[in-house]
Design a protein around this motif. Structure first.
Motif, PDB file in Angstrom:
ATOM      1  N   ILE A 515       0.842  -1.201   0.000  1.00 23.55           N
ATOM      2  CA  ILE A 515       0.000   0.000   0.000  1.00 23.55           C
ATOM      3  C   ILE A 515       0.871   1.243   0.000  1.00 23.55           C
ATOM      4  O   ILE A 515       0.602   2.212  -0.721  1.00 23.55           O
ATOM      5  CB  ILE A 515      -0.949  -0.020   1.221  1.00 23.55           C
ATOM      6  CG1 ILE A 515      -1.962  -1.162   1.085  1.00 23.55           C
ATOM      7  CG2 ILE A 515      -1.656   1.314   1.373  1.00 23.55           C
ATOM      8  CD1 ILE A 515      -2.799  -1.389   2.330  1.00 23.55           C
ATOM      9  N   GLU A 516       1.952   1.221   0.813  1.00 23.18           N
ATOM     10  CA  GLU A 516       2.857   2.371   0.868  1.00 23.18           C
ATOM     11  C   GLU A 516       3.701   2.462  -0.396  1.00 23.18           C
ATOM     12  O   GLU A 516       3.899   3.556  -0.949  1.00 23.18           O
ATOM     13  CB  GLU A 516       3.755   2.247   2.098  1.00 23.18           C
ATOM     14  CG  GLU A 516       4.693   3.433   2.265  1.00 23.18           C
ATOM     15  CD  GLU A 516       5.539   3.308   3.522  1.00 23.18           C
ATOM     16  OE1 GLU A 516       6.407   4.178   3.731  1.00 23.18           O
ATOM     17  OE2 GLU A 516       5.346   2.330   4.290  1.00 23.18           O
ATOM     18  N   GLN A 517       4.186   1.327  -0.883  1.00 24.85           N
ATOM     19  CA  GLN A 517       5.065   1.330  -2.059  1.00 24.85           C
ATOM     20  C   GLN A 517       4.367   1.898  -3.291  1.00 24.85           C
ATOM     21  O   GLN A 517       4.954   2.680  -4.044  1.00 24.85           O
ATOM     22  CB  GLN A 517       5.538  -0.096  -2.339  1.00 24.85           C
ATOM     23  CG  GLN A 517       6.408  -0.226  -3.593  1.00 24.85           C
ATOM     24  CD  GLN A 517       6.779  -1.674  -3.890  1.00 24.85           C
ATOM     25  OE1 GLN A 517       6.555  -2.573  -3.064  1.00 24.85           O
ATOM     26  NE2 GLN A 517       7.351  -1.913  -5.061  1.00 24.85           N
ATOM     27  N   PHE A 518       3.086   1.521  -3.502  1.00 20.21           N
ATOM     28  CA  PHE A 518       2.372   1.951  -4.703  1.00 20.21           C
ATOM     29  C   PHE A 518       1.423   3.126  -4.452  1.00 20.21           C
ATOM     30  O   PHE A 518       0.684   3.527  -5.362  1.00 20.21           O
ATOM     31  CB  PHE A 518       1.578   0.768  -5.279  1.00 20.21           C
ATOM     32  CG  PHE A 518       2.438  -0.344  -5.806  1.00 20.21           C
ATOM     33  CD1 PHE A 518       3.077  -0.225  -7.037  1.00 20.21           C
ATOM     34  CD2 PHE A 518       2.639  -1.507  -5.068  1.00 20.21           C
ATOM     35  CE1 PHE A 518       3.867  -1.250  -7.528  1.00 20.21           C
ATOM     36  CE2 PHE A 518       3.425  -2.536  -5.549  1.00 20.21           C
ATOM     37  CZ  PHE A 518       4.048  -2.408  -6.782  1.00 20.21           C
ATOM     38  N   SER A 519       1.439   3.690  -3.229  1.00 26.21           N
ATOM     39  CA  SER A 519       0.594   4.843  -2.874  1.00 26.21           C
ATOM     40  C   SER A 519      -0.872   4.590  -3.212  1.00 26.21           C
ATOM     41  O   SER A 519      -1.518   5.359  -3.932  1.00 26.21           O
ATOM     42  CB  SER A 519       1.087   6.111  -3.604  1.00 26.21           C
ATOM     43  OG  SER A 519       2.412   6.399  -3.276  1.00 26.21           O
ATOM     44  N   ILE A 520      -1.395   3.493  -2.696  1.00 29.51           N
ATOM     45  CA  ILE A 520      -2.767   3.090  -3.041  1.00 29.51           C
ATOM     46  C   ILE A 520      -3.643   2.993  -1.792  1.00 29.51           C
ATOM     47  O   ILE A 520      -4.560   2.175  -1.725  1.00 29.51           O
ATOM     48  CB  ILE A 520      -2.788   1.749  -3.799  1.00 29.51           C
ATOM     49  CG1 ILE A 520      -2.004   0.668  -3.027  1.00 29.51           C
ATOM     50  CG2 ILE A 520      -2.258   1.905  -5.205  1.00 29.51           C
ATOM     51  CD1 ILE A 520      -2.129  -0.726  -3.621  1.00 29.51           C
ATOM     52  N   LEU A 561      -0.169  -5.609 -11.006  1.00 28.59           N
ATOM     53  CA  LEU A 561       0.606  -6.238  -9.940  1.00 28.59           C
ATOM     54  C   LEU A 561       0.803  -7.731 -10.226  1.00 28.59           C
ATOM     55  O   LEU A 561       0.002  -8.362 -10.916  1.00 28.59           O
ATOM     56  CB  LEU A 561      -0.111  -6.068  -8.604  1.00 28.59           C
ATOM     57  CG  LEU A 561      -0.318  -4.629  -8.118  1.00 28.59           C
ATOM     58  CD1 LEU A 561      -1.141  -4.616  -6.835  1.00 28.59           C
ATOM     59  CD2 LEU A 561       1.018  -3.935  -7.895  1.00 28.59           C
ATOM     60  N   SER A 562       1.858  -8.281  -9.657  1.00 27.98           N
ATOM     61  CA  SER A 562       2.098  -9.719  -9.793  1.00 27.98           C
ATOM     62  C   SER A 562       1.002 -10.474  -9.043  1.00 27.98           C
ATOM     63  O   SER A 562       0.327  -9.931  -8.159  1.00 27.98           O
ATOM     64  CB  SER A 562       3.461 -10.081  -9.224  1.00 27.98           C
ATOM     65  OG  SER A 562       3.473  -9.879  -7.816  1.00 27.98           O
ATOM     66  N   ALA A 563       0.833 -11.728  -9.388  1.00 29.37           N
ATOM     67  CA  ALA A 563      -0.196 -12.540  -8.743  1.00 29.37           C
ATOM     68  C   ALA A 563       0.038 -12.613  -7.233  1.00 29.37           C
ATOM     69  O   ALA A 563      -0.909 -12.590  -6.440  1.00 29.37           O
ATOM     70  CB  ALA A 563      -0.217 -13.939  -9.357  1.00 29.37           C
ATOM     71  N   THR A 564       1.313 -12.664  -6.830  1.00 24.42           N
ATOM     72  CA  THR A 564       1.639 -12.745  -5.397  1.00 24.42           C
ATOM     73  C   THR A 564       1.241 -11.469  -4.667  1.00 24.42           C
ATOM     74  O   THR A 564       0.606 -11.504  -3.605  1.00 24.42           O
ATOM     75  CB  THR A 564       3.139 -13.002  -5.212  1.00 24.42           C
ATOM     76  OG1 THR A 564       3.501 -14.208  -5.884  1.00 24.42           O
ATOM     77  CG2 THR A 564       3.488 -13.105  -3.733  1.00 24.42           C
ATOM     78  N   ALA A 567      -2.538 -11.133  -4.496  1.00 21.76           N
ATOM     79  CA  ALA A 567      -3.095 -12.039  -3.490  1.00 21.76           C
ATOM     80  C   ALA A 567      -2.886 -11.493  -2.079  1.00 21.76           C
ATOM     81  O   ALA A 567      -3.750 -11.617  -1.205  1.00 21.76           O
ATOM     82  CB  ALA A 567      -2.459 -13.424  -3.627  1.00 21.76           C
ATOM     83  N   THR A 568      -1.733 -10.838  -1.864  1.00 24.92           N
ATOM     84  CA  THR A 568      -1.448 -10.242  -0.556  1.00 24.92           C
ATOM     85  C   THR A 568      -2.428  -9.114  -0.246  1.00 24.92           C
ATOM     86  O   THR A 568      -2.986  -9.036   0.857  1.00 24.92           O
ATOM     87  CB  THR A 568      -0.008  -9.712  -0.523  1.00 24.92           C
ATOM     88  OG1 THR A 568       0.903 -10.784  -0.771  1.00 24.92           O
ATOM     89  CG2 THR A 568       0.300  -9.070   0.817  1.00 24.92           C
ATOM     90  N   LEU A 569      -2.632  -8.238  -1.216  1.00 27.36           N
ATOM     91  CA  LEU A 569      -3.587  -7.136  -1.025  1.00 27.36           C
ATOM     92  C   LEU A 569      -5.000  -7.672  -0.836  1.00 27.36           C
ATOM     93  O   LEU A 569      -5.766  -7.177   0.001  1.00 27.36           O
ATOM     94  CB  LEU A 569      -3.548  -6.192  -2.228  1.00 27.36           C
ATOM     95  CG  LEU A 569      -2.373  -5.230  -2.318  1.00 27.36           C
ATOM     96  CD1 LEU A 569      -2.452  -4.432  -3.620  1.00 27.36           C
ATOM     97  CD2 LEU A 569      -2.354  -4.280  -1.124  1.00 27.36           C
TER      98      LEU A 569
END
Length: 679
Positions: A515-520, A561-564, A567-569
């Motif tokens: 969330i922090e890395q992609f500012s979402i 985003l990658s599937a991993t 899935a985390t989000l």
């Protein structure tokens, strides 16, 4: 309704209209509606009336233009002859000017009769297809007006100018958007300067400056505005960006400078509400501009957009359907000769058999020139039902008038013929008037031909003198430069001043780093809210991976985003949503036997200062004697004081709406036990 135990109540008194108008209605509609035995035909019963208003002499007038013998284009020495609908619109404009500037059309006032203001006059249209002609005529006459349905939103400058500014924000290499911005009221650069900047264009805006000092000052101000917008776009909603350009960008001031442009002020209401719609759906600036782009320069109605207007001034232009339940001192029923476009033949036909609706597709191949024999069988009945509905609509239009009623119509090739009275108001009205003869009190006037020159705006000496006189006052007395007060805000804008600090840390999520890395943070919150809304509406407390991804906001989708990571989000959003849906608070709210349980409820609230605040309530629960409002937060820190202004606003709005005690609470989804109700 009667079969279900209800009653049919007839309202026989018309307390709205002057007795002379009611007498006219009784004679006209007794003939129009007759005594048909068909169920779909309206039955008319004579209306009773109130007493007359002293010093008010009701006018019932009919302005008519017959089809000329030679229906070809006519050119005269003084210019081209205007079309019939343009001539009608011009005649209405002249009549409106006469109404407000003379004692001929007096209406009921507080202490006797008075002259009407523009706000006392309504122009009603069966369809909005020719609405632009009436708008243009009023604009040329500098007559203010307000619309129930805007058709010219994408035709006129405001939407185009704001679109180009936002387009350049997303695509800085868009040369056309850059040049349009420099020519717009945001910059007002001269054509010579724009041509020089065009020659120097290298793919990036605001690199080369004009040579002249005055042009440089305007250029640098626009550049600064653009840079401020770039910063705002990182965190603000689409609605806030549009609002920023309108108010702080100075576009509203530009329209206020000239009375001829002030009719476009309400275009902001539609643009803002349209932007709010995209914000509510979790869509961003890209989708908003994708919607605007193909529509610019075209005529289109936005039936789904109905903004709450802060101020309505001037003559009201609205469709008859929108006028139902309303009343006006003076009603002008315009363009009564218009015939709605014929409906295209459907691909199927609906037939009701034993209370079941069956859809019968068209034949393949056709039988002769008929695609559906059942449709052809029922076609005449459907036409008769449409004619009956037209008569009811005509009744609605005429009975909106309180003091004066005026009808305008022009003949054309499409509204003549034997079946004209079944299709358009004009033929129906003229046929009925001819039958009644002198039994009704109706004054008739011709609509005169006009030249197209009379429809063009012109700067007269009197207009220049008036402008100079008004401007001279500003030069003689130096006043403080005040920023105009905004009249509409989003909830976050209105309460933002009360937010500060971080607070106590709440439990972390597996997806916090992403969330922090992609500012979402914002779209992640939107996703979580959407999952909760889906759970409430469907009555479920768990979700499959496919169901979660179907609710994914476009801002996150575009990141690829990658599937991993996805899935985390997804797991983090599901964890928060299930924490509420399976928690104690949700169970308590449901056990209270609520009358309604709604999520994502849009509302508009007018504050004591006259400001309209638009917002969306996450969860609204209404009981027999109280209302509860829940606001979800995915914040990483606990600090309820940050949201007090927002909760109080929700509470005040719902108390005013339902007239019931209302309490509000913020629920931190990272720890649903942290809930405090404010009442």
């Amino acid at each position: 309704i009667v079969e279900s135990g209800g009653q049919k109540i007839l309202l026989k008194h018309n307390y709205r209209s002057e007795p002379a108008l009611v007498t006219f209605y009784n004679a006209l509609f007794a003939e129009i509606m007759g005594n048909s035995s068909e169920e779909y035909e309206a039955q008319f019963e004579e209306l009773k009336m109130r007493g007359a208003t002293p010093d008010v002499t009701p006018k019932i007038e009919f302005y008519f233009k017959a089809l000329p013998e030679d229906d070809q284009l006519i050119i005269e020495e003084d210019g081209e002859l205007a079309t019939a609908v343009e001539a009608e619109a011009f005649a209405i404009r002249q009549l409106v000017e006469e109404m407000v500037n003379s004692d001929k059309y007096l209406i009921k006032g507080g202490a006797g009769a008075r002259r009407p203001n523009y706000e006392d006059i309504a122009i009603l249209l069966r369809t909005a297809s020719n609405q632009l002609y009436y708008e243009k005529a009023l604009r040329v006459g500098e007559i203010p007006y307000t619309l129930s349905t805007v058709q010219s939103l994408f035709l006129e400058a405001p939407a185009n100018d704001i679109y180009n500014f936002l387009q350049l924000l997303l695509f800085p290499d868009d040369k056309l958007a850059y040049l349009a911005l420099l020519r717009s009221p945001f910059a007002y650069l001269s054509d010579d300067t724009i041509l020089l900047l065009l020659d120097q264009w290298e793919g990036t805006p605001f690199v080369h400056q004009p040579a002249r000092a005055l042009e440089t000052a305007k250029f640098m101000a626009t550049k600064e505005l653009f840079e401020r917008l770039q910063e705002l776009a990182k965190t603000e909603t689409v609605a806030n960006l549009v609002s920023f350009l309108w108010y702080e960008g100075g576009y509203r001031n530009h329209l206020l400078r000239d009375s001829r442009y002030q009719v476009y002020l309400e275009h902001f209401d539609y643009l803002f509400e349209l932007a709010v719609t995209y914000d509510r759906r979790g869509e961003g600036l890209v989708e908003f501009l994708d919607f605007l782009r193909p529509r610019l320069g075209g005529k289109e109605r936005l039936d789904d957009i109905d903004p709450l207007k802060a101020i309505e001034q001037g003559v009201k232009i609205l469709t008859i359907h929108k006028s139902k339940g309303l009343e006006f001192p003076i009603v002008i029923v315009a363009n009564i000769g218009t015939t709605p476009s014929a409906r295209s033949k459907p691909g199927w036909h609906e037939v009701e058999i034993d209370d079941e609706l069956l859809l019968l597709p068209n034949h393949m191949p056709p039988i002769g020139n008929k695609r559906n024999l059942l449709y052809e069988r029922d076609r005449e009945i459907e036409k008769a039902m449409e004619s009956a509905e037209m008569k009811r609509l005509f009744y609605v239009a005429l009975t909106r008038a309180e003091s004066h009623l005026l009808l305008f119509g022009t003949q054309n090739r499409s509204n003549l013929g034997e079946k004209g009275a079944q299709q358009n108001f004009l033929a129906l009205f003229m046929e009925t008037v001819n039958k009644l003869g002198g039994a009704i009190n109706l004054k008739q006037h011709p609509i005169e031909d006009i030249s197209t020159d009379e429809l063009r705006t012109s700067i007269t000496q009197s207009h220049l003198d008036k402008t100079v006189t008004q401007m001279s006052k500003s030069y003689l007395e130096v006043k403080e430069n005040k920023t105009p007060q905004r009249l509409t805000y989003s909830v976050s804008e209105y309460t933002k001043g009360e937010r500060e600090g971080e607070g106590k840390p709440l439990p972390t999520l597996e997806g916090d780093l992403l969330i922090e890395q992609f500012s979402i943070a914002a779209p992640f919150g939107t996703w979580t809210h959407a999952i909760i809304q889906s759970g409430i509406e469907r009555g479920v407390e768990s979700f499959s991976e496919e169901e979660l991804l179907a609710l994914l906001p476009s801002e996150i989708t575009r990141l690829h985003l990658s599937a991993t990571n996805l899935a985390t989000l997804s797991a983090s959003a599901l964890h928060l949503a299930e924490g509420f849906l399976q928690g104690k608070l949700y169970g308590e709210l449901k056990r209270g036997n609520p009358l309604s349980f709604e999520s994502e409820v849009p509302f508009a609230f007018r504050t004591e200062e006259g400001i309209v605040v638009n917002g969306v309530i996450d969860l609204l629960v209404r009981y027999e004697g109280e209302v509860k409002v829940v606001d979800f937060k995915t914040d990483a820190y606990l600090n309820p004081t940050l949201h007090m202004g927002q909760l109080n606003l929700y509470r005040q709005a719902m108390e005013r709406l339902y007239n019931l005690p209302t309490s509000s609470a913020v629920v931190y989804l990272r720890d649903c036990k942290q809930t405090e109700w404010i009442s």
